[in-house]
Write an enzyme that holds these catalytic residues in place. Structure first.
Site, mmCIF file in Angstrom:
data_model
loop_
_atom_site.group_PDB
_atom_site.id
_atom_site.type_symbol
_atom_site.label_atom_id
_atom_site.label_comp_id
_atom_site.label_asym_id
_atom_site.label_seq_id
_atom_site.Cartn_x
_atom_site.Cartn_y
_atom_site.Cartn_z
ATOM 1 N N TYR A 1 -47.418 0.955 -26.170
ATOM 2 C CA TYR A 1 -48.127 -0.123 -25.474
ATOM 3 C C TYR A 1 -47.363 -0.468 -24.210
ATOM 4 C CZ TYR A 1 -51.524 -3.731 -24.858
ATOM 5 O OH TYR A 1 -52.526 -4.487 -24.338
ATOM 6 N N ARG B 1 -59.242 -4.970 -15.145
ATOM 7 C CA ARG B 1 -57.989 -5.656 -14.846
ATOM 8 C C ARG B 1 -56.941 -5.207 -15.855
ATOM 9 N NH1 ARG B 1 -54.204 -9.146 -16.195
ATOM 10 N NH2 ARG B 1 -55.072 -8.850 -18.257
ATOM 11 N N LYS C 1 -54.053 -1.342 -28.370
ATOM 12 C CA LYS C 1 -54.180 -2.581 -29.136
ATOM 13 C C LYS C 1 -54.534 -2.284 -30.590
ATOM 14 C CE LYS C 1 -53.724 -6.050 -26.117
ATOM 15 N NZ LYS C 1 -52.946 -7.269 -26.277
ATOM 16 N N GLU D 1 -60.593 -7.563 -24.015
ATOM 17 C CA GLU D 1 -59.279 -7.187 -23.500
ATOM 18 C C GLU D 1 -59.360 -6.693 -22.060
ATOM 19 O OE1 GLU D 1 -55.246 -6.985 -23.688
ATOM 20 O OE2 GLU D 1 -56.564 -7.678 -25.293
ATOM 21 N N ASP D 2 -58.519 -7.263 -21.191
ATOM 22 C CA ASP D 2 -58.344 -6.817 -19.812
ATOM 23 C C ASP D 2 -59.640 -6.766 -19.010
ATOM 24 O OD1 ASP D 2 -55.686 -6.744 -20.223
ATOM 25 O OD2 ASP D 2 -55.421 -4.597 -19.992
ATOM 26 N N ASP E 1 -57.626 -11.769 -26.022
ATOM 27 C CA ASP E 1 -56.176 -11.779 -26.164
ATOM 28 C C ASP E 1 -55.481 -12.168 -24.869
ATOM 29 O OD1 ASP E 1 -53.790 -11.278 -27.745
ATOM 30 O OD2 ASP E 1 -53.469 -9.585 -26.408
ATOM 31 N N ASP E 2 -56.042 -11.778 -23.713
ATOM 32 C CA ASP E 2 -55.424 -12.133 -22.431
ATOM 33 C C ASP E 2 -55.398 -13.643 -22.235
ATOM 34 O OD1 ASP E 2 -55.169 -9.365 -21.552
ATOM 35 O OD2 ASP E 2 -57.338 -9.419 -21.371
ATOM 36 N N ASN F 1 -46.915 -8.167 -16.526
ATOM 37 C CA ASN F 1 -46.756 -6.772 -16.927
ATOM 38 C C ASN F 1 -47.405 -5.851 -15.899
ATOM 39 O OD1 ASN F 1 -45.404 -6.737 -19.511
ATOM 40 N ND2 ASN F 1 -47.198 -7.769 -20.343
#
Length: 579
Positions: free
Chosen positions: A113, A166, A184, A255-256, A278-279, A428
């Site tokens: 990850y 993203r 993930k 996610e993202d 999660d973000d 990150n």
């Protein structure tokens, strides 16, 4: 087992020893990543499944295989080389893949990850070899029901979905963003104990605005500019509708997604199905947990801290919302809590009349009266240094993806006003971090309490190495997902997110020793997930979104959690098992 299934998991007649029964044979068995055991197939199993000659004569164990694969992994001299090697292993032998992560968690989490997954997404088209999960492209939007209908997905219980727009701090990676859902879901299993058969990574390929990908002949995605507006919304709606139809009780993790879509999609669907982002929520939970641990170490309550959130996208807003909820639990009003937080966009402080303020950021905008009398550097924007100097900031958190934004001048100024500065450069991958821990410690004479989004090596202070806590969402989302699945929660509440944060905070080594790191070591991630899952499940019951009995939660978690070990196989032939 339905007629299209490849295997069924059962137990022996005593009810104790697990057994897998399968109709696959020969190379078909070896090429099934969930069933392949490689050299660990026993002599009897080789007889039964026609594996002699297809495998070398050596009969090994899972332990032998870990040693062999670790030796190969250690020979790779780049993070991307290691990432690619682990992805190949996952597509060849899942049990060994997850066993590797379980035994070498601290070393391999950055490989499978963040941060290595960033380059993995950028170079995804180079390493794509075998299907894993589903890439649902916009041209196939009328085929989603058909794509999801395959019997191999009958046991799916949770999905991680991205549109690749993203990816970490790297921006639009198009179909390459599939590396994120794959990663993930790998951690759902490796850290949360969720059976890989229950996990399905999905990439919604709505195109890409990354011109490099649009011109790349080997790009595997839909080479078209991103669809926007109503077309995009209809695409997502078609996907969600199809998912609900196929799996009425699914857990769906977003996610993202870009900030413009992340918050509004979560808000649109969070009351319609069991879902979280999660973000937004995972990042909020792990940051809040780390900050609660840090303020405990300082001896100054959260409600008395002065906080800067450097970055006010969906992640920053999510963190702020959870911090405000935590401050209100300490007795502050909503207004009082907000008065302790200064939020920034790319131009500067969010204050009346500032540039680039978005609608989602309006609740974070400070009044001009709040900064009346401040000594400012000049210019129309209020800088980070201005706020640190005038507001006497005690907590500085960054989710800006602006490398080196926390400068020496800013940090030294902050250290003049507080004995234990709390500084979290959370962006990150590593290249985007707002500062390095070594610099932060040097600029504060070792007094800073530091947590980072990416992994960094220990920092030497007074001749001793000090571990830097990684504020990694992997401390939250595997346990959150496990708790949701075990409790059969119908929705994900804000209180469940807070319960996850508090559970993690309670595991901080600093609870017993204020000089200790703020978070447990990454190597303890699986243990953390089990504690978080129980807290989440109990909160789901308390919130009335789950109907199980609280008294059986610990037992349900223990029984559900999957462990990556090889079990005996039996062959199904003509409707009956052959042993």
């Amino acid at each position: 087992m339905n007629k299209n299934s490849h295997f069924v998991f059962t137990v022996d007649e005593s009810g104790a020893a697990p057994i897998i029964r399968t109709r696959l044979h020969g190379v078909d068995l070896l090429f099934n990543s969930r069933l392949n055991k490689g050299t660990a197939f026993t002599e009897h199993e080789r007889d039964m499944f026609g594996l002699h000659g297809l495998l070398p004569p050596h009969i090994g164990t899972l332990e032998d295989q870990r040693v062999r694969r670790k030796r190969v992994l250690d020979s790779r001299d780049t993070a991307f080389g290691k990432y690619s090697n682990m992805r190949d292993l996952q597509d060849n032998d899942e049990t060994l893949f997850y066993s590797m992560i379980e035994h070498y968690t601290e070393e391999l989490l950055p490989v499978v990850y963040t941060p290595a997954v960033g380059e993995g997404c950028q170079r995804f088209s180079e390493i794509w070899r075998r299907p894993r999960g589903l890439l649902i492209s916009y041209p196939n939007r009328d085929r989603i029901d058909q794509i999801l209908a395959d019997a191999r997905y009958d046991n799916v219980r949770c999905i991680v979905v991205s549109d690749g727009e993203r990816i970490l701090g790297l921006g639009d990676q198009g179909a390459g963003g599939m590396g994120i859902p794959i990663g993930k879901m790998a951690l759902y299993t490796a850290l949360g104990g969720i059976h890989p058969e229950h996990c399905l990574p999905i990439l919604l390929d709505a195109g890409t605005d990354n011109e490099k990908l649009l011109q790349d002949p080997i790009y595997i995605g839909w080479q078209h500019h991103r669809v926007r507006g109503q077309e995009y919304d209809d695409f997502v709606e078609a996907f969600v509708t199809a998912v609900q139809k196929r799996w009425p009780h699914i857990l769906l993790q977003w996610e993202d997604f870009a900030g413009t879509n992340a918050a509004r999609l979560l808000e649109r669907y969070r009351h319609r199905l069991c879902t979280f982002n999660d973000d937004i929520q995972g990042t909020a939970a792990v940051t809040t947990a780390t900050l609660l641990a840090a303020v405990h170490a300082t001896g100054v309550a959260l409600s008395q801290q002065t906080i800067v959130m450097f970055g006010a996208g969906s992640a920053g807003i999510g963190i702020i919302d959870l911090l405000i909820a935590a401050m209100k639990e300490e007795g502050l009003s909503e207004e009082q809590a907000r008065s302790r937080i200064y939020a920034f966009n790319r131009y500067g402080l969010l204050v009346e009349g500032a540039r680039g303020i978005k609608e989602s950021q309006l609740p974070l905008v400070r009044k001009r009266a709040d900064i009346a009398g401040w000594r400012l550097e000049g210019g129309e924007d209020v800088s980070l240094l201005d706020v640190v100097r005038n507001a006497k900031v005690t907590v500085l958190a960054g989710v800006s993806a602006q490398a080196r934004a926390f400068t020496e001048e800013i940090v030294r100024e902050m250290a003049q006003h507080t004995e234990r500065p709390i500084i979290f450069p959370l962006s990150n991958p590593t290249s985007q971090s707002e500062a390095t821990p070594a610099d932060l410690m040097r600029w504060t004479d070792g007094r800073a309490l530091v947590g980072t989004g990416s992994p960094f090596p220990p920092v030497e202070i007074e001749g001793k190495p000090v571990r830097i806590s990684q504020v990694n969402n992997s401390f939250i989302f595997p346990g959150l997902a496990l708790g949701i699945l075990v409790s059969q929660a119908r929705r994900v509440t804000d209180q469940m997110i807070m319960a996850a944060a508090k559970a993690l905070s309670g595991l901080s080594p600093s609870v017993a020793d204020k000089s200790a790191p703020l978070l447990p070591p990454i190597a303890d991630s699986r243990k953390v997930a089990l504690v978080v899952s129980e807290a989440v499940a109990r909160q789901a019951v308390a919130d009335g979104v789950a109907t199980i009995d609280r008294s059986v939660i610990a037992e349900l978690i223990r029984d559900y959690a999957w462990n990556p070990v090889y079990v005996p196989y039996e062959r199904i032939e003509r409707g009956r098992a052959t042993d």
